[in-house]
Design an enzyme around this catalytic site. Structure first.
Site, PDB file in Angstrom:
ATOM      1  N   ASP A 187       0.926  -0.964   0.383  1.00  0.00           N
ATOM      2  CA  ASP A 187       0.334   0.086   0.027  1.00  0.00           C
ATOM      3  C   ASP A 187       1.040   0.958   0.179  1.00  0.00           C
ATOM      4  OD1 ASP A 187      -2.947   0.921  -0.003  1.00  0.00           O
ATOM      5  OD2 ASP A 187      -1.996   1.859   2.515  1.00  0.00           O
TER       6      ASP A 187
ATOM      7  N   GLU B 246       2.221  -0.348  -5.011  1.00  0.00           N
ATOM      8  CA  GLU B 246       1.114   0.657  -4.898  1.00  0.00           C
ATOM      9  C   GLU B 246       1.913   2.002  -5.500  1.00  0.00           C
ATOM     10  OE1 GLU B 246      -3.335   2.980  -4.279  1.00  0.00           O
ATOM     11  OE2 GLU B 246      -1.893   2.576  -2.550  1.00  0.00           O
TER      12      GLU B 246
HETATM   13  C1  GLC Z   1      -4.294   2.579  -1.118  1.00  0.00           C
HETATM   14  C2  GLC Z   1      -5.652   2.015  -0.726  1.00  0.00           C
HETATM   15  C3  GLC Z   1      -6.677   2.616  -0.539  1.00  0.00           C
HETATM   16  C4  GLC Z   1      -6.298   3.600   1.463  1.00  0.00           C
HETATM   17  C5  GLC Z   1      -5.518   4.211   1.438  1.00  0.00           C
HETATM   18  C6  GLC Z   1      -4.982   4.678   2.736  1.00  0.00           C
HETATM   19  O1  GLC Z   1      -4.571   4.208  -1.936  1.00  0.00           O
HETATM   20  O2  GLC Z   1      -5.401   1.372  -1.780  1.00  0.00           O
HETATM   21  O3  GLC Z   1      -7.622   1.926  -0.905  1.00  0.00           O
HETATM   22  O4  GLC Z   1      -7.197   4.101   1.863  1.00  0.00           O
HETATM   23  O5  GLC Z   1      -3.887   4.004   0.410  1.00  0.00           O
HETATM   24  O6  GLC Z   1      -4.207   3.506   3.321  1.00  0.00           O
END
Ligand code: GLC
Ligand code: CA
Length: 539
Positions: free
Chosen positions: A204, A268
């Site tokens: 994440d 991500e």
């Molecule tokens: C990432 C996740 C999202 C979440 C954020 C904070 O972007 O995909 O769903 O709210 O991180 O953890």
């Protein structure tokens, strides 16, 4: 299936499950791990290679699991550790890998670490989070904005007289990744899951782990428009993607590499292309798959989704890849509007063909294989804090997190109780059971594409080359050891005849439109509006 000596995550397709919404097994209206186990036959039938499950760890659910209060447990809403073990075993029995969602940037404010940290300034865990003194006027240490609320990202703690930093919700304090003790604790959590058989991690907000050590103010963004989310008022310069970040990713990668099998690190990372490429590491020794969201952005609206733009995008991305780096493609996830809503049903089918025939690992978001649209949520049923907290209130991300429709029974077979979010109005028609029996459905198309990829190395791992992007057509070629496919996509919603060139002959192997398979092609191909074909080329 033909095989070749490549890690599974290069030829494989990843399927993302949002566990609250996949299958409820106990009637509380919320999907759970036992529910996923019930639906593994479907995943095997569909033909995906790996499942990425969004967080199911203990959490107060301020951000529905992206606020973790215990990195090595299972939240009772989702089941027990025994359910997790069953899930791993059941997936592995069908040769499906399991990828977990690791949330290292922030914990829940209810995590015991944070509770200790906020106790006193000299608590040993104080430096596990990011605490700073107020400015002389008592205000927050700098101007950084929360991505979840659009307001200042520092929260004052009266008991100890300092502010803590939260890039997202107040309930999600950022951990201090410059502290080696934090890193060690987080790596222990990774080991815990790797030891239980996990095959990789989606990490994440990976680019957020390193912030500017001087906490300098972010500059004003001159390009800000009123339609932008409020945090875009500032350029995101100092709050993320700072020097040292790649070393952290390398450390994580080393840990994964110390386990047998290929266990990828998927990052991500919402960054411009040039920065994104850095996350592969100087020697391809950081993330194997830094998520490539460029196709997602391009499909944001129907106007941007055109042949010259898409060709440029694919070519630029391919050209920017470090030597030997493996590409990846994404058109949907639990944070972004559904592709069928962005592009419409017909072009969503074309996008599915593209996603599954470009060179690189595709990630498929659950229910996109059904052509599922974003669901309008009545204001009183909105649950996403990112929506509720935004000025004026929005629906947030709930529209893309609604229950998976399985059949025509009550609640489309998702739950025997009251579903936590409403189902699509057309859930029965969209359902797996309905589409399974329709050869022309999005589900049948997706499954045929997955089967074709599995049987043809040219599509799974073959080289990519452009053919043309004129006349509203995007055409490209995939080749592996003498076997070639031409993929031709009609993007203007008009029928037309496309010249592919002399010597481009073959047979249609797959089409979005019925009655095409087996048709012979010689030099040119006639396409219907919104048609996409995969042509097996012959010499
Ligand atoms: C990432 C996740 C999202 C979440 C954020 C904070 O972007 O995909 O769903 O709210 O991180 O953890
Ligand atoms: Ca449940």
């Amino acid at each position: 299936m033909a095989t070749v000596n490549r890690p599974w995550w290069q030829s494989g397709v990843v399927y993302q499950i949002y566990p609250r919404s996949f299958q409820d097994s106990n009637g509380d209206g919320i999907g759970d791990l036992a529910g996923i186990v019930e639906r593994i036959d479907y995943l095997a039938w569909l033909g995906i290679d790996a499942v990425w499950v969004s967080p199911f760890f203990p959490s107060p659910m301020a951000d529905f699991g992206y606020d973790v209060s215990d990195y090595t447990g299972v939240d009772p809403i989702f089941g027990k550790m025994a359910d997790f073990d069953r899930l791993v075993a059941a997936l592995h029995a069908r040769n499906i890998r399991l990828i977990l969602d690791f949330v290292p940037n922030h914990s829940s404010d209810q995590h015991p670490w944070f509770k200790e940290s906020r106790n006193s300034r000299d608590n040993p865990k104080r430096d596990w989070y990011i605490w700073r003194d107020p400015r002389p006027d008592g205000g927050p240490p700098n101007n950084w904005l929360s991505l979840a609320t659009g307001r200042n990202a520092w929260q004052f703690d009266p008991a100890t007289g300092q502010y803590y930093f939260h890039a997202f919700l107040t309930e999600q304090p950022d951990l201090n990744w410059r502290n080696p003790a934090v890193r060690k604790a987080m790596y222990d959590a990774l080991r815990f899951w790797l030891d239980r058989g996990v095959d990789g991690f989606r990490v994440d907000v990976l680019w957020h782990l390193a912030k500017d050590p001087e906490f300098r103010d972010n500059p004003i963004n001159p390009d800000y428009r009123d339609s932008d989310p409020p945090w875009r008022r500032l350029q995101q310069i100092y709050n993320a993607d700072q020097p040292g970040i790649i070393d952290i990713v390398k450390e994580m990668r080393q840990l994964l590499d110390s386990y047998p099998g290929d266990r990828p690190l998927i990052g991500e990372i919402y960054l411009p292309r040039a920065r994104l490429m850095e996350y592969y590491g100087p020697h391809l020794d950081a993330a194997q798959l830094p998520f490539n969201f460029s196709l997602l952005w391009e499909s944001w609206n129907r106007e941007k989704w055109n042949a010259p733009a898409l060709m440029r995008l694919v070519q630029d991305y391919e050209a920017a890849l470090p030597r030997g780096a493996w590409p990846n493609w994404v058109v949907g996830n639990h944070d972004q509007p559904r592709i069928a809503t962005r592009l419409g049903a017909a072009q969503a089918r074309v996008a599915m063909v593209m996603l599954l025939t470009l060179r690189g690992t595709p990630t498929l978001y659950y229910a996109d294989e059904l052509g599922h649209e974003s669901v309008q949520i009545p204001p009183e049923r909105v649950r996403d804090p990112f929506g509720i907290n935004m000025p004026g209130g929005t629906q947030g991300r709930d529209p893309v997190r609604t229950p998976m429709p399985w059949d025509a029974s009550a609640n489309a077979g998702f739950t025997k109780g009251e579903p936590w979010l409403p189902l699509a109005w057309n859930a029965a028609a969209l359902s797996v059971e309905t589409q399974k029996h329709d050869a022309g459905s999005m589900l049948s198309l997706t499954r045929s594409l997955l089967a074709l990829r599995r049987s043809e190395l040219a599509l799974a791992i073959g080289d990519w080359a452009p053919l043309s992007s004129g006349d509203g057509i995007l055409a490209y070629q995939r080749t592996w050891e003498g076997r070639s496919f031409a993929i031709v996509l009609e993007l203007e919603s008009r029928p037309k005849t496309v010249r592919l060139g002399d010597g481009i002959n073959g047979q249609v192997a797959l089409s979005t439109h019925p009655g095409r398979v087996g048709q012979r092609i010689a030099g040119s191909v006639r396409l219907d509006a919104d048609e996409a074909v995969v042509v097996a080329l012959t010499d």
